[in-house]
Design an enzyme around this catalytic site. Structure first.
Site, mmCIF file in Angstrom:
data_model
loop_
_atom_site.group_PDB
_atom_site.id
_atom_site.type_symbol
_atom_site.label_atom_id
_atom_site.label_comp_id
_atom_site.label_asym_id
_atom_site.label_seq_id
_atom_site.Cartn_x
_atom_site.Cartn_y
_atom_site.Cartn_z
ATOM 1 N N LYS A 31 36.896 35.232 39.494
ATOM 2 C CA LYS A 31 36.773 34.118 40.704
ATOM 3 C C LYS A 31 35.307 34.374 41.253
ATOM 4 O O LYS A 31 34.718 33.375 41.835
ATOM 5 C CB LYS A 31 37.957 34.222 41.536
ATOM 6 C CG LYS A 31 39.227 33.477 40.833
ATOM 7 C CD LYS A 31 40.422 34.062 41.631
ATOM 8 C CE LYS A 31 41.817 33.537 40.678
ATOM 9 N NZ LYS A 31 43.009 34.166 41.240
ATOM 10 N N GLN B 71 45.562 37.331 46.291
ATOM 11 C CA GLN B 71 45.812 37.563 44.843
ATOM 12 C C GLN B 71 47.169 38.034 44.717
ATOM 13 O O GLN B 71 47.596 39.072 44.995
ATOM 14 C CB GLN B 71 44.774 38.562 44.170
ATOM 15 C CG GLN B 71 44.756 38.425 42.803
ATOM 16 C CD GLN B 71 44.647 37.188 41.792
ATOM 17 O OE1 GLN B 71 43.586 36.425 42.228
ATOM 18 N NE2 GLN B 71 45.295 37.012 40.870
ATOM 19 N N ASP C 52 45.287 27.678 47.197
ATOM 20 C CA ASP C 52 46.448 27.863 46.059
ATOM 21 C C ASP C 52 47.502 26.619 46.112
ATOM 22 O O ASP C 52 48.120 26.549 45.161
ATOM 23 C CB ASP C 52 47.075 29.141 46.031
ATOM 24 C CG ASP C 52 46.535 30.054 45.181
ATOM 25 O OD1 ASP C 52 45.965 29.555 44.035
ATOM 26 O OD2 ASP C 52 46.705 31.418 45.243
#
Ligand code: NDP
Length: 284
Positions: free
Chosen positions: A52, A96, A119
């Site tokens: 990422k 994460q 997200d």
């Protein structure tokens, strides 16, 4: 023989266009910023975070990575999120997952400002998706929709079977297909006669996390098979939920693993970060 949906190529094209959006934001004096929080030493998570950050760098998105110890406490983590919520240069915050088991993922997600929840896991964003009024879409289902769009496969009127009902993949995936006027069936571990239901699918979304579970005899000839799964096979090789060698001859389209849904998930995270920055700019 199925057409292989090349997620690497499609995501590359998508990111190229997104790069232009980043440039035009920069011309207005705003640099999109993403903060990634990782707790503990999960090696797969570390690889995902590295990827990422690498793509952020390629696109000119500012990124910050916070590596916390495995035994980080909930108050420490919430304090960091509180700081990032206020930080001007950060538009997206991504913890994460999975977090170490002593941390409450729900509470962590709820602490993120919905405006920075790239997200789209925060309950406010989840609710917005239900009613079709969203700013962000969860990255994996959004990536699948983008793959279908890029291949010119409309979901409207199709029988779509989503296998898996997690909050991050299966449920939002079903909702996005429904918004596109598909007829959607959601299956899970208690579903009876799963092979027969899979066989009715024009579009089959495999999202259960079981290596090579879906075999060619479960596939409707000519169907689109989207394989979200990321598993290791008996030799430790990365593989999907679909048994590629038996599904590919029956399907009309199929996504490979790796190189299918995975790269699109990262591309959608970048898109959400740029959207968050642009929205922030529009509000200033
Ligand atoms: P979860 O473990 O949270 O959910 C799995 C779902 O599959 C559950 O709803 C479960 O049913 C269902 N399921 C499990 N076994 C069966 C079975 N035998 N038959 C029918 N349904 C079953 O997984 P996630 O949704 O988080 O992830 C799914 C897969 O996608 C994983 O391999 C993950 O690594 C991958 N993934 C890939 C991403 C990418 O970028 N490519 C991103 C995110 C995930 P029940 O609810 O009844 O328990």
């Amino acid at each position: 023989m199925a057409k292989i949906i090349d997620g690497k190529k499609i995501s590359g094209e998508f990111l190229e266009k997104l790069g232009a959006d980043v440039l035009s934001l920069k011309e207005k004096g705003i640099v999109p910023g993403l903060a990634v929080i990782i707790a503990g030493n999960n090696s797969a998570s570390r690889v995902y975070v590295r990827n990422k950050i690498k793509i952020c760098t390629q696109l000119g998105i500012h990124s910050e990575s916070y590596n916390l110890p495995e035994d980080v406490s909930m108050p420490e983590l919430l304090e960091l999120i509180g700081t990032l919520n206020k930080k001007e240069s950060i538009h997206g915050i991504l913890p994460q997952l999975p977090l170490p088991s002593h941390l409450d993922e729900r509470e962590v997600i709820a602490a993120i400002s919905p405006k920075k929840d790239v997200d789209a896991f925060h309950r406010e964003n989840v609710g917005a998706i239900m009613i079709g009024e969203y700013n962000f879409l969860p990255c994996t289902p959004a990536g699948v929709m983008e793959l279908l769009r890029a291949e010119g496969i409309p979901a409207q009127g199709k029988n779509c079977v989503v296998v898996g009902r997690s909050n991050i993949v299966g449920k939002p995936m079903a909702m996005l297909l429904l918004h596109e006027n598909a007829t959607v069936t959601i299956c899970h571990s208690k579903t009876k006669d799963l092979p027969a239901i899979c066989k009715t699918a024009d579009i089959l979304i495999c999202a259960i996390g079981k290596a090579k579970f879906f075999t060619g005899d479960m596939i409707n000839p000519g169907a689109v098979v989207i394989d979200v799964g990321m598993n290791r096979d008996e030799n430790g090789k990365l593989c999907g939920d679909a048994d590629f060698s038996s599904c590919e001859p029956v399907a009309g389209y199929i996504t490979p693993v790796p190189g299918g849904v995975g790269p699109m998930t990262i591309a959608m995270l970048m898109k959400n970060t740029v959207t968050a920055a642009a929205r922030r700019f529009a509000q200033d």
